[in-house]
Motif scaffolding. Structure first.
Motif, PDB file in Angstrom:
ATOM      1  N   SER A   1       0.841  -1.192   0.000  1.00  0.00           N
ATOM      2  CA  SER A   1       0.000   0.000   0.000  1.00  0.00           C
ATOM      3  C   SER A   1       0.873   1.238   0.000  1.00  0.00           C
ATOM      4  CB  SER A   1      -0.880   0.037   1.256  1.00  0.00           C
ATOM      5  OG  SER A   1      -1.743  -1.068   1.281  1.00  0.00           O
ATOM      6  N   VAL A   2       0.364   2.289  -0.639  1.00  0.00           N
ATOM      7  CA  VAL A   2       0.991   3.603  -0.566  1.00  0.00           C
ATOM      8  C   VAL A   2       0.084   4.459   0.309  1.00  0.00           C
ATOM      9  CG1 VAL A   2       1.568   5.704  -1.845  1.00  0.00           C
ATOM     10  CG2 VAL A   2       2.096   3.471  -2.825  1.00  0.00           C
ATOM     11  N   VAL A   3       0.665   5.054   1.348  1.00  0.00           N
ATOM     12  CA  VAL A   3      -0.104   5.943   2.220  1.00  0.00           C
ATOM     13  C   VAL A   3       0.540   7.319   2.188  1.00  0.00           C
ATOM     14  CG1 VAL A   3      -0.847   6.404   4.585  1.00  0.00           C
ATOM     15  CG2 VAL A   3      -0.828   4.056   3.723  1.00  0.00           C
ATOM     16  N   THR A   4      -0.284   8.329   1.944  1.00  0.00           N
ATOM     17  CA  THR A   4       0.183   9.715   1.998  1.00  0.00           C
ATOM     18  C   THR A   4      -0.746  10.450   2.959  1.00  0.00           C
ATOM     19  OG1 THR A   4       0.918   9.585  -0.301  1.00  0.00           O
ATOM     20  CG2 THR A   4       0.738  11.776   0.645  1.00  0.00           C
ATOM     21  N   GLU A   5      -0.166  11.146   3.918  1.00  0.00           N
ATOM     22  CA  GLU A   5      -0.965  11.868   4.906  1.00  0.00           C
ATOM     23  C   GLU A   5      -0.445  13.289   5.033  1.00  0.00           C
ATOM     24  OE1 GLU A   5      -2.376   9.510   8.441  1.00  0.00           O
ATOM     25  OE2 GLU A   5      -0.537   8.388   8.006  1.00  0.00           O
ATOM     26  N   ARG A   6      -1.374  14.209   5.228  1.00  0.00           N
ATOM     27  CA  ARG A   6      -0.982  15.596   5.400  1.00  0.00           C
ATOM     28  C   ARG A   6      -2.003  16.331   6.252  1.00  0.00           C
ATOM     29  NH1 ARG A   6       1.652  18.183  -0.101  1.00  0.00           N
ATOM     30  NH2 ARG A   6       3.023  16.384  -0.115  1.00  0.00           N
ATOM     31  N   ASP A   7      -1.534  17.233   7.075  1.00  0.00           N
ATOM     32  CA  ASP A   7      -2.433  18.129   7.798  1.00  0.00           C
ATOM     33  C   ASP A   7      -2.602  19.376   6.941  1.00  0.00           C
ATOM     34  OD1 ASP A   7      -3.123  16.855  10.340  1.00  0.00           O
ATOM     35  OD2 ASP A   7      -0.943  16.844  10.646  1.00  0.00           O
ATOM     36  N   ILE A   8      -3.853  19.698   6.656  1.00  0.00           N
ATOM     37  CA  ILE A   8      -4.161  20.806   5.747  1.00  0.00           C
ATOM     38  C   ILE A   8      -5.032  21.818   6.482  1.00  0.00           C
ATOM     39  CG2 ILE A   8      -5.274  21.408   3.558  1.00  0.00           C
ATOM     40  CD1 ILE A   8      -4.548  18.612   2.550  1.00  0.00           C
ATOM     41  N   SER A   9      -4.689  23.082   6.340  1.00  0.00           N
ATOM     42  CA  SER A   9      -5.389  24.127   7.100  1.00  0.00           C
ATOM     43  C   SER A   9      -6.666  24.598   6.395  1.00  0.00           C
ATOM     44  CB  SER A   9      -4.455  25.311   7.345  1.00  0.00           C
ATOM     45  OG  SER A   9      -4.030  25.826   6.090  1.00  0.00           O
ATOM     46  N   HIS A  10      -7.483  23.634   5.984  1.00  0.00           N
ATOM     47  CA  HIS A  10      -8.792  23.934   5.397  1.00  0.00           C
ATOM     48  C   HIS A  10      -9.787  22.936   6.000  1.00  0.00           C
ATOM     49  CE1 HIS A  10      -7.263  26.724   2.378  1.00  0.00           C
ATOM     50  NE2 HIS A  10      -6.295  25.855   2.133  1.00  0.00           N
ATOM     51  N   PRO A  11     -11.064  23.332   6.102  1.00  0.00           N
ATOM     52  CA  PRO A  11     -12.065  22.424   6.681  1.00  0.00           C
ATOM     53  C   PRO A  11     -12.351  21.235   5.756  1.00  0.00           C
ATOM     54  CG  PRO A  11     -13.112  24.422   5.845  1.00  0.00           C
ATOM     55  CD  PRO A  11     -11.635  24.640   5.744  1.00  0.00           C
ATOM     56  N   PRO A  12     -12.834  20.121   6.339  1.00  0.00           N
ATOM     57  CA  PRO A  12     -13.134  18.933   5.528  1.00  0.00           C
ATOM     58  C   PRO A  12     -14.060  19.230   4.353  1.00  0.00           C
ATOM     59  CG  PRO A  12     -13.282  18.394   7.864  1.00  0.00           C
ATOM     60  CD  PRO A  12     -13.076  19.879   7.771  1.00  0.00           C
ATOM     61  N   GLU A  13     -15.053  20.095   4.563  1.00  0.00           N
ATOM     62  CA  GLU A  13     -16.022  20.393   3.503  1.00  0.00           C
ATOM     63  C   GLU A  13     -15.330  20.954   2.259  1.00  0.00           C
ATOM     64  OE1 GLU A  13     -17.844  20.235   7.414  1.00  0.00           O
ATOM     65  OE2 GLU A  13     -16.196  21.462   6.661  1.00  0.00           O
ATOM     66  N   LYS A  14     -14.344  21.794   2.474  1.00  0.00           N
ATOM     67  CA  LYS A  14     -13.636  22.403   1.351  1.00  0.00           C
ATOM     68  C   LYS A  14     -12.763  21.374   0.628  1.00  0.00           C
ATOM     69  CE  LYS A  14     -10.860  26.357   0.036  1.00  0.00           C
ATOM     70  NZ  LYS A  14     -10.268  27.629   0.453  1.00  0.00           N
ATOM     71  N   ILE A  15     -12.085  20.530   1.400  1.00  0.00           N
ATOM     72  CA  ILE A  15     -11.256  19.482   0.801  1.00  0.00           C
ATOM     73  C   ILE A  15     -12.141  18.482   0.063  1.00  0.00           C
ATOM     74  CG2 ILE A  15      -9.650  17.594   1.301  1.00  0.00           C
ATOM     75  CD1 ILE A  15      -8.683  19.342   3.700  1.00  0.00           C
TER      76      ILE A  15
END
Length: 136
Positions: free
Chosen positions: A10-24
């Motif tokens: 598996s390839v896993v990519t994770e990031r903390d993003i400073s936008h709300p879930p709805e926008k993403i």
């Protein structure tokens, strides 16, 4: 009995993003936004919907497996002999959203596809963040 031929990577990519879930979520599910960070597509967030992603190098055949708005999105990803599943998980945080993408199903003999995906998803995430910065 342990059959090693069934072991997949598996390839896993994770990031903390400073936008709300709805926008993403919008960037993950609206075709014109997907086209900006991933590929041209005819995506629709409906379970069972078949769609394709189109790039200069070819086409990815996909089918939507799971849709949980603002939380989870999963679809098959089939291209060049690779039969895989991409799953996005959005988790709200105090500063925005923790975005996790897991692509499962790489066979041990698909090293090139696996390495390509590891590098590719990093680039896609960077492009996604740029789209989020521009999108309202």
């Amino acid at each position: 009995m342990n059959d090693k031929s069934t072991d997949t990577l598996s390839v896993v990519t994770e990031r903390d993003i400073s936008h709300p879930p709805e926008k993403i979520w919008r960037a993950l599910t609206q075709p014109h936004l997907i086209a900006e960070w991933l590929m041209k597509n005819d995506f629709s967030p409906v379970v069972g919907r078949r769609f394709d992603l189109r790039a200069d190098w070819g086409t990815v055949d996909c089918e939507v497996l799971a849709v949980e708005p603002n939380k989870t999105l999963s679809y098959t990803w089939a291209a060049h002999g690779l039969e895989s599943v991409v799953t996005w998980t959005l988790t709200p945080t105090s500063k925005g959203t923790h975005l996790r993408m897991e692509q499962t199903g790489f066979r041990p003999d698909q090293k090139q596809a696996y390495q390509g995906a590891k590098a590719g998803w990093q680039q896609f995430f960077t492009s996604l963040e740029q789209v989020l910065t521009r999108a309202d």
